[in-house]
Motif scaffolding. Structure first.
Motif, PDB file in Angstrom:
ATOM      1  N   PRO A 170       0.959  -1.257   0.003  1.00 32.78           N
ATOM      2  CA  PRO A 170       0.010   0.103   0.024  1.00 32.78           C
ATOM      3  C   PRO A 170       0.961   1.201   0.031  1.00 32.78           C
ATOM      4  CG  PRO A 170      -0.881  -1.591   1.584  1.00 32.78           C
ATOM      5  CD  PRO A 170       0.335  -2.224   1.077  1.00 32.78           C
ATOM      6  N   GLY A 171       0.554   2.140  -0.679  1.00 33.75           N
ATOM      7  CA  GLY A 171       1.205   3.204  -1.092  1.00 33.75           C
ATOM      8  C   GLY A 171       2.132   3.315  -2.086  1.00 33.75           C
ATOM      9  N   THR A 172       2.518   1.956  -2.776  1.00 32.00           N
ATOM     10  CA  THR A 172       3.291   1.973  -4.049  1.00 32.00           C
ATOM     11  C   THR A 172       2.159   1.110  -5.072  1.00 32.00           C
ATOM     12  OG1 THR A 172       4.171  -0.073  -3.438  1.00 32.00           O
ATOM     13  CG2 THR A 172       5.027   1.807  -2.520  1.00 32.00           C
ATOM     14  N   GLY A 173       2.914   1.179  -5.942  1.00 33.25           N
ATOM     15  CA  GLY A 173       2.292   0.502  -7.290  1.00 33.25           C
ATOM     16  C   GLY A 173       3.038  -0.183  -8.361  1.00 33.25           C
ATOM     17  N   PHE A 174       2.660  -0.474  -9.531  1.00 32.92           N
ATOM     18  CA  PHE A 174       3.396  -0.996 -10.435  1.00 32.92           C
ATOM     19  C   PHE A 174       4.669  -0.193 -10.847  1.00 32.92           C
ATOM     20  CE2 PHE A 174       4.274  -1.849 -15.028  1.00 32.92           C
ATOM     21  CZ  PHE A 174       4.369  -3.383 -15.044  1.00 32.92           C
ATOM     22  N   LYS A 175       4.487   0.871 -11.229  1.00 33.91           N
ATOM     23  CA  LYS A 175       5.499   1.821 -11.491  1.00 33.91           C
ATOM     24  C   LYS A 175       6.767   1.637 -10.488  1.00 33.91           C
ATOM     25  CE  LYS A 175       4.038   3.184 -15.448  1.00 33.91           C
ATOM     26  NZ  LYS A 175       4.738   2.688 -16.780  1.00 33.91           N
ATOM     27  N   ASP A 176       6.505   1.509  -9.250  1.00 35.79           N
ATOM     28  CA  ASP A 176       7.579   1.362  -8.160  1.00 35.79           C
ATOM     29  C   ASP A 176       8.201   0.050  -8.154  1.00 35.79           C
ATOM     30  OD1 ASP A 176       6.958   3.803  -6.490  1.00 35.79           O
ATOM     31  OD2 ASP A 176       4.968   2.947  -6.416  1.00 35.79           O
ATOM     32  N   ALA A 177       7.545  -1.044  -8.865  1.00 39.64           N
ATOM     33  CA  ALA A 177       8.031  -2.279  -9.117  1.00 39.64           C
ATOM     34  C   ALA A 177       9.193  -2.273 -10.207  1.00 39.64           C
ATOM     35  CB  ALA A 177       7.076  -3.463  -9.066  1.00 39.64           C
ATOM     36  N   VAL A 178       8.922  -1.367 -11.291  1.00 36.88           N
ATOM     37  CA  VAL A 178       9.748  -1.478 -12.438  1.00 36.88           C
ATOM     38  C   VAL A 178      11.363  -1.244 -12.223  1.00 36.88           C
ATOM     39  CG1 VAL A 178      10.193  -0.003 -14.451  1.00 36.88           C
ATOM     40  CG2 VAL A 178       7.781  -0.845 -13.987  1.00 36.88           C
ATOM     41  N   PRO A 179      11.496  -0.078 -11.334  1.00 40.15           N
ATOM     42  CA  PRO A 179      13.193  -0.103 -10.967  1.00 40.15           C
ATOM     43  C   PRO A 179      13.785  -1.183 -10.290  1.00 40.15           C
ATOM     44  CG  PRO A 179      11.743   1.630  -9.994  1.00 40.15           C
ATOM     45  CD  PRO A 179      10.751   0.927 -11.077  1.00 40.15           C
ATOM     46  N   ALA A 180      12.929  -1.510  -9.237  1.00 37.24           N
ATOM     47  CA  ALA A 180      13.177  -2.846  -8.566  1.00 37.24           C
ATOM     48  C   ALA A 180      13.452  -3.913  -9.456  1.00 37.24           C
ATOM     49  CB  ALA A 180      12.433  -3.254  -7.353  1.00 37.24           C
ATOM     50  N   ALA A 181      12.653  -4.116 -10.386  1.00 39.57           N
ATOM     51  CA  ALA A 181      13.128  -5.443 -11.315  1.00 39.57           C
ATOM     52  C   ALA A 181      14.204  -5.060 -12.196  1.00 39.57           C
ATOM     53  CB  ALA A 181      11.752  -5.500 -12.320  1.00 39.57           C
ATOM     54  N   HIS A 182      14.453  -3.988 -12.447  1.00 41.29           N
ATOM     55  CA  HIS A 182      15.474  -3.806 -13.316  1.00 41.29           C
ATOM     56  C   HIS A 182      16.916  -4.024 -12.429  1.00 41.29           C
ATOM     57  CE1 HIS A 182      14.202  -2.264 -17.211  1.00 41.29           C
ATOM     58  NE2 HIS A 182      13.496  -1.145 -16.423  1.00 41.29           N
ATOM     59  N   GLU A 183      16.832  -3.426 -11.121  1.00 41.75           N
ATOM     60  CA  GLU A 183      17.895  -3.929 -10.349  1.00 41.75           C
ATOM     61  C   GLU A 183      18.004  -5.213 -10.265  1.00 41.75           C
ATOM     62  OE1 GLU A 183      21.544  -2.679  -8.880  1.00 41.75           O
ATOM     63  OE2 GLU A 183      20.177  -1.204  -9.803  1.00 41.75           O
ATOM     64  N   LEU A 184      17.113  -5.865  -9.598  1.00 45.56           N
ATOM     65  CA  LEU A 184      16.992  -7.264  -9.457  1.00 45.56           C
ATOM     66  C   LEU A 184      17.739  -8.076 -10.632  1.00 45.56           C
ATOM     67  CD1 LEU A 184      16.369  -9.680  -7.832  1.00 45.56           C
ATOM     68  CD2 LEU A 184      14.143  -9.861  -8.674  1.00 45.56           C
ATOM     69  N   ARG A 185      17.164  -7.698 -11.842  1.00 45.45           N
ATOM     70  CA  ARG A 185      17.762  -8.282 -13.066  1.00 45.45           C
ATOM     71  C   ARG A 185      19.529  -8.226 -13.120  1.00 45.45           C
ATOM     72  NH1 ARG A 185      17.709  -5.999 -19.381  1.00 45.45           N
ATOM     73  NH2 ARG A 185      18.474  -7.995 -20.128  1.00 45.45           N
ATOM     74  N   ALA A 186      19.860  -7.116 -12.766  1.00 44.84           N
ATOM     75  CA  ALA A 186      21.360  -6.994 -12.469  1.00 44.84           C
ATOM     76  C   ALA A 186      22.033  -7.562 -11.451  1.00 44.84           C
ATOM     77  CB  ALA A 186      21.555  -5.182 -12.204  1.00 44.84           C
ATOM     78  N   VAL A 187      21.353  -7.693 -10.358  1.00 43.42           N
ATOM     79  CA  VAL A 187      21.757  -8.670  -9.116  1.00 43.42           C
ATOM     80  C   VAL A 187      21.922 -10.155  -9.608  1.00 43.42           C
ATOM     81  CG1 VAL A 187      21.017  -9.711  -7.026  1.00 43.42           C
ATOM     82  CG2 VAL A 187      21.094  -7.128  -7.370  1.00 43.42           C
ATOM     83  N   LEU A 188      20.912 -10.577 -10.448  1.00 47.69           N
ATOM     84  CA  LEU A 188      21.000 -11.715 -10.808  1.00 47.69           C
ATOM     85  C   LEU A 188      21.873 -12.078 -11.807  1.00 47.69           C
ATOM     86  CD1 LEU A 188      17.065 -12.656 -11.053  1.00 47.69           C
ATOM     87  CD2 LEU A 188      18.572 -13.268  -9.267  1.00 47.69           C
ATOM     88  N   ALA A 189      22.287 -11.054 -12.724  1.00 50.55           N
ATOM     89  CA  ALA A 189      23.330 -11.333 -13.608  1.00 50.55           C
ATOM     90  C   ALA A 189      24.664 -11.492 -12.933  1.00 50.55           C
ATOM     91  CB  ALA A 189      23.202  -9.930 -14.454  1.00 50.55           C
TER      92      ALA A 189
ATOM     93  N   TRP B 124      12.598  -6.932 -21.820  1.00 51.24           N
ATOM     94  CA  TRP B 124      13.091  -6.069 -20.898  1.00 51.24           C
ATOM     95  C   TRP B 124      13.014  -4.660 -21.245  1.00 51.24           C
ATOM     96  CZ3 TRP B 124      13.690  -6.505 -15.785  1.00 51.24           C
ATOM     97  CH2 TRP B 124      13.978  -7.900 -15.309  1.00 51.24           C
ATOM     98  N   GLU B 125      12.857  -4.430 -22.549  1.00 48.41           N
ATOM     99  CA  GLU B 125      12.805  -3.276 -23.353  1.00 48.41           C
ATOM    100  C   GLU B 125      11.475  -2.547 -23.232  1.00 48.41           C
ATOM    101  OE1 GLU B 125      14.115  -5.880 -24.842  1.00 48.41           O
ATOM    102  OE2 GLU B 125      16.336  -5.618 -24.495  1.00 48.41           O
ATOM    103  N   GLU B 126      10.369  -3.537 -22.853  1.00 53.68           N
ATOM    104  CA  GLU B 126       9.174  -2.979 -22.893  1.00 53.68           C
ATOM    105  C   GLU B 126       8.684  -2.594 -21.657  1.00 53.68           C
ATOM    106  OE1 GLU B 126       6.286  -5.648 -25.711  1.00 53.68           O
ATOM    107  OE2 GLU B 126       7.693  -6.849 -24.335  1.00 53.68           O
ATOM    108  N   LEU B 127       9.723  -2.858 -20.452  1.00 60.11           N
ATOM    109  CA  LEU B 127       9.234  -2.721 -19.144  1.00 60.11           C
ATOM    110  C   LEU B 127       8.633  -1.604 -18.808  1.00 60.11           C
ATOM    111  CD1 LEU B 127       8.273  -4.000 -16.412  1.00 60.11           C
ATOM    112  CD2 LEU B 127      10.894  -4.061 -16.103  1.00 60.11           C
ATOM    113  N   ASP B 128       9.643  -0.335 -19.091  1.00 64.94           N
ATOM    114  CA  ASP B 128       9.465   0.928 -18.631  1.00 64.94           C
ATOM    115  C   ASP B 128       8.145   1.603 -19.096  1.00 64.94           C
ATOM    116  OD1 ASP B 128      11.846   0.858 -17.259  1.00 64.94           O
ATOM    117  OD2 ASP B 128      12.910   1.931 -18.818  1.00 64.94           O
ATOM    118  N   SER B 129       7.684   1.309 -20.278  1.00 66.07           N
ATOM    119  CA  SER B 129       6.422   1.895 -20.673  1.00 66.07           C
ATOM    120  C   SER B 129       5.236   0.987 -20.576  1.00 66.07           C
ATOM    121  CB  SER B 129       6.720   2.109 -22.158  1.00 66.07           C
ATOM    122  OG  SER B 129       7.052   0.695 -22.999  1.00 66.07           O
ATOM    123  N   ALA B 130       5.499  -0.244 -19.915  1.00 65.85           N
ATOM    124  CA  ALA B 130       4.162  -1.193 -19.720  1.00 65.85           C
ATOM    125  C   ALA B 130       3.252  -0.953 -19.085  1.00 65.85           C
ATOM    126  CB  ALA B 130       4.820  -2.711 -19.446  1.00 65.85           C
ATOM    127  N   ASP B 131       1.972  -1.157 -19.083  1.00 67.47           N
ATOM    128  CA  ASP B 131       0.830  -1.104 -18.426  1.00 67.47           C
ATOM    129  C   ASP B 131       0.103  -2.225 -18.203  1.00 67.47           C
ATOM    130  OD1 ASP B 131      -1.574  -0.445 -17.086  1.00 67.47           O
ATOM    131  OD2 ASP B 131      -1.839   1.479 -18.056  1.00 67.47           O
TER     132      ASP B 131
END
Length: 340
Positions: A145-164, A260-267
């Motif tokens: 609560p207080g966050t949404g999909f757009k807040d998950a996007v940068p977390a996903a990008h950073e998680l991708r880097a962590v896993l890489a 991954w290239e779609e993520l930033d603009s995805a709804d």
């Protein structure tokens, strides 16, 4: 009065099948105007991609007696009268007991599941041939609560880097609701507890890098307005909606794989039972070939051991699990403080 039903033609490995669909005009998603027959046709349209993502795995069916706003229940073993092209595999649950779990091997089986009033498909992270050893590392990014999909996007990008950095290739899909699911194909050489520890190690590293944006806190009162990295989805018999599975939400959204290239603009609202078949035809399946080069979780297990040595131990398990070795007390922090 004659019972309303129709037959749906489905191609498969043994040729074409005709799958009966009763009450085809019943609206599963009244708000979206989509019927049971629409869902059956959807499963045929996305069948190859759906099967690549979810086939050959133990799967739990989320079934509805009416529409998605009504009564629901979960079905694990094939019900009586299942056709001969629907099989099951024995799996071991956290309690230690074994039970047959349904497996989908062809698109006709998915359409049959729709006939059985299934809306959401929940596949295991392991395959039926080796149910104790996952071949997918899965992480659920769950906005609080207080966050949404757009807040998950940068977390996903950073998680991708962590896993890489740990030698893993990450794939992304919408949850079909507010969150994101990050998957990585792995060699099926470790059982569920090891994979859970690998997920916790990755989650903690993500939390270190984004402490104001993400959290691994199991208790809701400690999460705040952050994205929760749900490590418990990595447990045995814990599943999330599969790729291309519809969700039981008013708009008939789908848990949809993305590039991954779609993520930033995805709804996530754009990916529905009505739109995803056309998307597959135009852009293809971003998860095609996911398991061509599975990775190892050894690096993440090394991070887990490092964190243990630094005093970061086990995290809580779901409440229906038996008490696990090293697990902290299952007491809500505010209640524990009050008791002290």
């Amino acid at each position: 009065m004659a019972r309303e039903e129709t037959m749906v033609a489905v191609e498969g490995p043994d040729g074409g099948r005709e799958v009966r669909v009763s009450s085809p005009s019943r609206l599963l998603w009244p708000e979206a105007g989509l019927s049971k027959l629409d869902l059956a046709h959807y499963m045929v349209a996305v069948g190859d991609a759906f099967l690549a993502a979810n086939g050959g795995r133990p799967v739990t069916l989320q079934r509805f007696s009416g529409n998605v706003d009504g009564e629901q229940f979960f079905s694990k073993n094939p019900p009586k009268g299942a056709p001969d092209y629907v099989r099951a595999v024995d799996v071991v649950y956290p309690s230690g007991r074994s039970h047959p779990q349904l497996v989908i091997d062809e698109v006709a089986a998915a359409v049959w599941a729709v006939q059985m009033n299934t809306v959401v498909f929940h596949p295991w992270a392991s395959r039926a041939a080796d149910p104790d050893n996952p071949d997918q590392l899965r992480i659920d990014l769950d906005p609080q609560p207080g966050t949404g999909f757009k807040d998950a996007v940068p977390a996903a990008h950073e998680l991708r880097a962590v896993l890489a950095e740990a030698g893993l290739t990450a794939f992304i899909k919408t949850s079909g609701n507010r969150g994101l699911h990050v998957f990585a194909p792995i060699e099926p050489r470790h059982e569920f507890l090891d994979v859970r520890h690998a997920v916790i190690a990755a989650a903690r590293e993500l939390e270190r890098r984004m402490p104001e944006q993400v959290t691994t806190a199991w208790w809701k009162e400690e999460r705040g307005a952050r994205v929760f990295v749900d490590f418990n989805q990595a447990n045995r018999d814990r599943t999330m909606a599969g790729a291309y599975s519809p969700r039981a939400l008013p708009a008939a959204t789908v848990s949809c794989p993305l590039a991954w290239e779609e993520l930033d603009s995805a709804d996530p609202k754009d990916f529905t039972v009505a739109t995803v078949p056309g998307r597959l035809q135009s852009v293809g399946d971003p998860w095609a070939g996911m398991h061509d080069r599975p990775g190892s979780i050894e690096a993440l297990l090394g991070w887990w051991e490092r964190d243990l040595a630094e005093g970061l131990g086990e995290l809580p398990f779901p409440p229906d699990f038996p008490k696990m070795p090293g697990e902290p007390p299952r007491v809500q922090p505010s209640r524990a403080k009050a008791a002290d």
